[in-house]
Structures are given as C-alpha cells and as structure tokens.
Design an enzyme around this catalytic site. Structure first.
Site, PDB file in Angstrom:
ATOM      1  N   GLN A 263       0.595  -1.398   0.257  1.00 33.30           N
ATOM      2  CA  GLN A 263       0.207  -0.010   0.194  1.00 33.30           C
ATOM      3  C   GLN A 263       0.993   0.960   0.305  1.00 33.30           C
ATOM      4  O   GLN A 263       1.906   1.086   0.631  1.00 33.30           O
ATOM      5  CB  GLN A 263      -1.492  -0.225   0.821  1.00 33.30           C
ATOM      6  CG  GLN A 263      -1.930  -1.044   0.811  1.00 33.30           C
ATOM      7  CD  GLN A 263      -3.220  -0.983  -0.420  1.00 33.30           C
ATOM      8  OE1 GLN A 263      -2.899   0.787  -0.445  1.00 33.30           O
ATOM      9  NE2 GLN A 263      -4.034  -1.321   0.090  1.00 33.30           N
TER      10      GLN A 263
ATOM     11  N   CYS B 263      -9.700  -0.148  -4.128  1.00 30.05           N
ATOM     12  CA  CYS B 263      -9.429   1.572  -4.211  1.00 30.05           C
ATOM     13  C   CYS B 263     -10.246   2.195  -5.563  1.00 30.05           C
ATOM     14  O   CYS B 263     -10.291   2.850  -6.115  1.00 30.05           O
ATOM     15  CB  CYS B 263      -8.200   1.773  -4.819  1.00 30.05           C
ATOM     16  SG  CYS B 263      -7.628   0.818  -6.305  1.00 30.05           S
TER      17      CYS B 263
END
EC number: 2.1.1.35
Length: 618
Positions: free
Chosen positions: A437, A564
């Site tokens: 991430q 996302c």
C-alpha cells in the site's frame, strides 16, 4: 553509506504508450471488473474504444496520425474488424467463447455493450479474414451478425497536434475546463499546473476532502442497493428494511477514516522521463496530461505535496545523471530514445529503492554494461551518493513491454535487492515489483479496521486473496488458525513467505498464480469450521471465476472486500449478491457494513471496505 541498513528491446508497442501512462498518480485506470456479465477486458489498444476516425474516412495511407502502423513494429490495429448487431446483454466472455467456438483466436476484444458492437483485433491478416468469412451472417441469440473492416485509431498525440494546427488556422481552439481549485490554466506556474493534475484537491480543506469521498462511497451504495433489487428479487423484503434503517442504502455507512498524514505520504512513485514543459531536456517527473490526450510534457515533482522529500532527492540526482549522458529520452511518438521511467520506493526505515527503466535500442552488451557501471558508480561514490539510495535496479525495456509489467526482470546494480518497511509492529520485505500500500500509516488504519470486521478466532482459516507482500494476512495471523495467501506476482509471494518467517509465523502459506486458477482448488480443499476471505484485488476487480468459486463454497460465510475503485468493482459486488441460477451456485451474500478509508489525500480517490455475509436460508 550506500547499502547500509538503518533498518518495474528497442521499441514499445503502440498500445502501451496510449494506455499504460502511470505518471499521474491520482488518476486511476478506468478498467471494467471481472464479472458474470462483463469479464475483465484486456488493456485497450488504440482504436479499441472508438472507431470515429475510421468512420469519418480519414486516409490511413497518407496521414501522419497513422504513421505508427507503418513502422517496423507489431500492432494488431492493422488487423481489426467491427462485429455489429450483437445480442443484448452478452459479456466479454460470451463473445470470446463464441469466437473460440468458430475456431478464432482474437488478439484483443473491446465490447461496446450499449451500442451492440465490438472491435476485435487479430495477430495477422489470415486470422482477420477468417473471422470475416466465418462470422458474417451468422445467427446468434436471435441476431444476424455482420462484420466489416475497422480502421485503426489515430496516434492521439499526432491527432491532437493536427487538431491544434487546424484550430490555429481557423480560429482559437476550444477553451479547456479549469481543474479543481483553480481559475486559470496555462498561464499559471508549472508547479501549480502539475499540482492540479496529480493532486486535484490540494487547495481543498482536508475535512471537505473527506466529506466528498464519503459521499462518493454513499453514491456507490445507492447503486449497489438498486442493482441488488434488480438481480435478486428474494432480497427485496430485507432490502426494504435496510433502506429504512440506513438512509436509503443497503447497509450502514460508517464515518470515513482519515489518513494520519496528508502530505509526503506516497512510499512509491513512478516518474516519467521526457522533455520538460519548461523546455529543459531529460526531465524526470509527472506528465501534465496523458499521451492519449496529446501531451508528453513532464514537470519536476519538486513542488508536489504528496511525494516525500527522499523521493524528490533521488529524482533530482537521477535527472542530473541522465543529463550528463549522451542517451536521449524515450519518445512514445517515434519509438526512439532510451530513458523511460524511474520508480522510487521509500520506507520508514530510511531505505530507498530506485528502479531505472531503459530501452537499449541498438546498444550492444558492452555499452549497456558500461552504462550500468556508470550508474552504480554515480549512486555509490559520485554525486548521487547523498540521495540515500540503498537498492538500485536496472530494467531493460523490450519491444512489447510497458514499464508497469510485473514480469520484467530487474537487474540489481548496487545495494540490497529489496527494502524493508514496518507496519503494525511487523517487518516486511519489499521487492521492486511487489505490491505494498502506497500510504503506510493509512494502511495501518485500513488493516486494523479489516481485522475488526472479519471477526476472527482461533478456528478461522483466513483466505488472503491478492495478498501482495502478505501484509493483511501476516498482521492477522496470530488471531487465526491458518492464513492462506494468493498472488499473481512471484516476487510478492517470495516476499510474503520471507515476511511470515521473519515475523515468526508458522501458520501461513502462500501460493503464486492467477486467483481465478488457484483460488477455486484451494477453497475446495479448506476444511475449517470458520472460513473468512479478505480480498484486495487490482482496480479492475476479481475475475468472475473467483466470484463463482466464492459463491459455491457454502462454508465461506464472511468476505471483506477492499477496493481502491468501488465503481470498477461494482459488478463483483452485484455478482456476490445476485440470485442463484444454473451458472451461479450457492447462497448469495449481502452487504452488512461499508466504510471509506482515505489512503490518497489531496486526490479524489480512497479505499472502500465492504463486509459481505452469506445469506442463511436455514
């Protein structure tokens, strides 16, 4: 000292330069998810989304905007057909199977569902002509198909220049719409122009950014609520109750969780190398626009607020180095030149990885070896030493590869092969191609929430799908009986195995492969009173076969979906909840909790987390 530990051929295929621009870090790729109705489609080639140029009858043989098809470079655009009058409601996979049934092997398929036609490209003229002969006039699901030749898409950069030239001859071009937070445009400083592109909310107060993102997730839930009602009538009574309780949506939307840090948070940045918008050659930075929008101009990231200072130091040092070399930047317009991209990864352990992407073109091995030695010397003993790079890699670009390809081999030039990061008190090794991430502190917030929602215990077998370096599963391993991770990238799987060992875990195993190939067999082999899955797929979502496997596995009761791009994952959400059918076996899921976590401050994006529970008909 370099390497000390304080604790991604000659030409690139046209499709890559038009679709694989990853320089603008706030802009997500708008791909469609794998779905029971719409299979994940391959990366588009020029002309895949529209055939307007061909329909307007431009002369492919004489126009410069089609120059790329005459270069000594494969592009399936020259073997393209348009299949018309397709049946309604067919998906990508339906069309692919239909063509395969007729002995056809297409290179790319772009389905234009609402218009009932598709563009299909082939690897050679023989296959294209065979498709026209076998498919034209065929009856399929009550429709008679027609096939015609389709002209290639124009080079977007050259097309833009042509349009600008025509506009200049006949008047002023149409004014551009100002970006978020600005009144002017091209008369603003380049740093401001770039900030408006890569961090479009940089002038918006952070509380307002959070409010906007929460509203976006709420809009996604409204869409999902409507689609569940359309695809599963048996859920309508439950859906009615939920809408009454949750302000018109199918499940509670919890308050958005902010990022602990709003600036300098990106631990991975991909910088394009091109001519600078300020006229300077060999500039390393971000593009002001996309190639398909007609722009190649690059601006230094020095004034951007989401890039850490360590990454900026590396960019400046590397830019100084390439300007001292005789090698030109790679041109997506002419396919000439060498320097393509610089990827920089930083960590809280003060380690920095730099990955240099280079097109050798016609350089021999000795010249390339000499360049790598020069690069090594510059960052270990020369002016680049102070930039802090501890892991330096070199990637040779091939004829048909893009900088984002995970299978490009990285040659270690200097330092260690990887860097290390700390997250939730655990240590993680990160290789050049491994997913991690991009906002470490916000990832801790995200993973803590995921662990809470999963309701884990010592009887739980946790399936970590698209696991990357293993962060989610490893952070939760001590709370469960077993963790099984799956990822497509071999580097990431290797990192995950090492990370489990380094953190003293023995109840973790990892498998490399496509989730749609590996996951069904793994899931069927799991014998556990409590099976929970956590999926964190790429933007396009999970393959439909993964969804089908999840639906069939009745012992899997809970699923936490992290995305996302919730809009791109919508078909996955719908397929988890749709009514059982001849193809979709197993009781459906329904969403019970939703939340946004802001991993991308100053941009319009955030992570969305949805908790799905299996419907209990007993």
């Amino acid at each position: 000292m370099f390497g000390s530990r304080s604790q991604s051929g000659s030409q690139v295929v046209m499709a890559d330069v038009m679709t694989a621009d990853s320089s603008n870090l706030n802009q997500e790729t708008d791909l469609q998810p794998g779905s029971l109705q719409e299979e994940k489609q391959p990366k588009e080639e020029p002309g895949a989304e529209s055939n307007k140029e061909g329909e307007e009858g431009e002369d492919c043989s004489n126009s410069d905007i089609y120059r790329y098809i005459k270069d000594d470079l494969f592009t399936s655009e020259i073997f393209k057909v348009q299949i018309q009058n397709l049946p309604r409601y067919i998906g990508f996979n339906d069309l692919k199977k239909f063509l395969s049934k007729h002995g056809l092997n297409p290179h790319k398929i772009k389905l234009m569902g609402r218009q009932s036609f598709a563009f299909v490209t082939f690897k050679n003229q023989e296959d294209r002509d065979k498709a026209m002969k076998l498919v034209h006039g065929v009856h399929w699901k009550g429709k008679v198909l027609s096939v015609r030749l389709a002209k290639p898409k124009a080079d977007p950069l050259l097309r833009k220049r042509k349009q600008d030239g025509e506009a200049a001859d006949g008047g002023q071009p149409a004014p551009k719409r100002p970006a978020e937070g600005r009144d002017g445009g091209e008369d603003e400083p380049l740093g401001v122009q770039l900030a408006n592109v890569v961090t479009p909310l940089w002038q918006v107060p952070y509380p307002e950014q959070l409010q906007r993102k929460e509203q976006e997730v709420e809009a996604v839930l409204h869409t999902l609520t409507r689609e569940i009602g359309n695809s599963n009538k048996a859920m309508l009574p439950w859906l009615f109750v939920q809408k009454e309780k949750n302000k018109g949506v199918c499940c509670p939307l919890e308050p958005i969780k902010p990022s602990p840090v709003q600036t300098e948070y990106r631990n991975k940045c991909e910088f394009v190398i091109s001519a600078g918008a300020d006229g300077e050659d060999k500039t390393v930075g971000f593009r002001l626009g996309k190639y398909k929008g007609g722009s190649c101009a690059v601006v230094s990231p020095s004034d951007t607020i989401h890039v850490p200072e360590g990454a900026k130091r590396v960019v400046l040092a590397f830019q100084n180095y390439i300007r001292s070399t005789p090698y030109a930047v790679y041109s997506p317009e002419t396919y000439e030149g060498h320097w393509r991209q610089l990827t920089v990864r930083t960590s809280r352990t003060n380690q920095i990885m730099a990955v240099v992407f280079f097109h050798p073109q016609k350089l021999d091995e000795d010249e390339t070896a000499s360049l790598k030695e020069s690069l090594r010397s510059y960052f270990t003993d020369g002016e680049g030493k102070d930039s802090g790079v501890t892991s330096l890699h070199f990637v040779r670009m091939g004829q048909r590869t893009s900088a984002g390809s995970e299978d490009l081999p990285c040659e270690l030039v200097a330092g260690e092969p990887w860097i290390h990061e700390e997250l939730l008190g655990l240590s993680f090794r990160i290789s050049p191609h491994s997913f991690f991430q991009t906002n470490t502190l916000a990832a801790e917030v995200l993973y803590s929430s995921v662990g809470e929602w999963a309701e884990l215990d010592q009887d739980t077998t946790l399936l970590d799908v698209c696991c990357g370096t293993g962060t989610i599963g490893i952070s939760l391993a001590k709370r469960v009986r077993k963790v099984i991770g799956i990822d497509l990238c071999q580097e990431a799987v290797n990192d995950a195995k090492v990370n489990a060992e380094v953190n003293g875990l023995t109840n973790v195993e990892y498998h490399c492969g496509k989730a749609e190939d590996v996951f069904p067999s793994i899931l069927n082999a799991v014998v556990s009173p409590n099976v929970t899955a956590i999926v964190d797929p790429p933007r396009a979502g999970l393959h439909s076969r993964v969804i089908l496997a999840i639906r069939r596995a009745e012992h899997l009761k809970r699923l936490v979906y992290v995305t996302c791009n919730a809009k791109a994952a919508m078909n996955n959400f719908i397929d988890l909840c749709r009514a059982p059918s001849n193809r979709v076996h197993g009781a459906p899921f329904r969403p019970v909790r939703a939340m946004a976590v802001d991993l991308f401050p100053q941009t319009t994006h955030c992570e969305t987390v949805l908790l799905f529970q299996r419907v209990d008909y007993g």
